[in-house]
Scaffold this motif. Structure first.
Motif: not given
Length: 255
Positions: A71, A74, A76, A182
């Motif tokens: 996280k 990326n 998220i 991801l």
């Protein structure tokens, strides 16, 4: 004195194995349990259910830390991730209750078949992702994430691992998530609650060796961040090819 030395040596082996599995789990976004189970079953001689339950002691904290690390790197979306996680927890709890009652030999054969079945799934997901590249934004609505979470939880409960492995190809190949890392981070969002539910169920059935699982978990926690960092430096095609090769070798070892 000899008993202390033997106990210390066993702890050191478990810790070192956890370090190795933490790196591998971080690279592939799986928490390391997929390879801990064959090591515990074939290398340590544990029955299949006990190997799976013990591996969960390492998997639960590893996937939590792994999700946090993914996280950080990326974007998220927590809404879709939460929907997946809740649904995965429900199905993981239900299938874990079934798994602990199965014949150990049958469960072992099913696990080997699962490892081999992941290879064509990963290849399909990669090819599907290529054909869907540039076809619009990712489809991460609850109507998709709920069933995908339930699907993920089935494997998390039955084999205590693998939920993220079946969701990642679907995320990249069907739901248009463009980046492999991801997709792996989103998959960990489903795996984490499912792994907690599965650990609870296996522990209640007496299928957890805590003395082995705790040093595995400590070793994995110390090294999984290295694997996540490495995953973001490797080409995605390399990650997929390496993972497929390791799956086949692991299944062959268990056979």
């Amino acid at each position: 004195m000899n008993l202390l030395l033997d106990h210390g040596a066993a702890l050191l082996v478990d810790f070192a194995l956890g370090m190795l599995l933490g790196v591998v789990g971080g690279v592939f976004g799986i928490g390391g349990g997929l390879f801990a189970i064959p090591a515990l079953a074939s290398g340590f001689g544990l029955e299949q259910q006990l190997a799976q339950g013990t591996a969960l002691v390492m998997v639960v904290p590893n996937v939590m830390l792994g999700f946090w690390r993914y996280k950080q790197r990326n974007p998220i979306a927590m809404g879709p991730a939460a929907v997946m996680g809740v649904c995965a927890m429900v199905s993981a709890w239900a299938t874990a209750r079934w798994a602990v009652a199965m014949d150990a030999a049958h469960l072992r054969v099913a696990f080997i078949a699962f490892l081999l079945g992941l290879v064509p799934l990963i290849v399909w997901g990669a090819r599907r992702a290529q054909t869907r590249a540039g076809q619009g934004p990712a489809r991460l609505q609850p109507v998709w994430m709920g069933p995908l979470g339930l699907f993920s939880g089935v494997f998390s409960g039955l084999f205590t691992v693998g939920g993220g492995l079946v969701t990642t190809p679907v995320l990249t190949g069907v739901l248009r998530v463009q980046r492999q890392t991801l997709a792996q981070g989103l998959s960990l969002a489903a795996v984490t609650p499912g792994a907690v539910a599965a650990l609870w169920t296996y522990a209640a059935a007496g299928q957890v060796d805590w003395a082995t699982g705790v040093p595995l978990a400590i070793g994995g926690l110390l090294s999984i961040s290295w694997g996540v960092a490495l995953a973001h430096r490797l080409p995605e095609a390399w990650l997929r090819a390496m993972f497929c090769a390791v799956l086949v070798l692991t299944a062959g070892w268990m056979v």
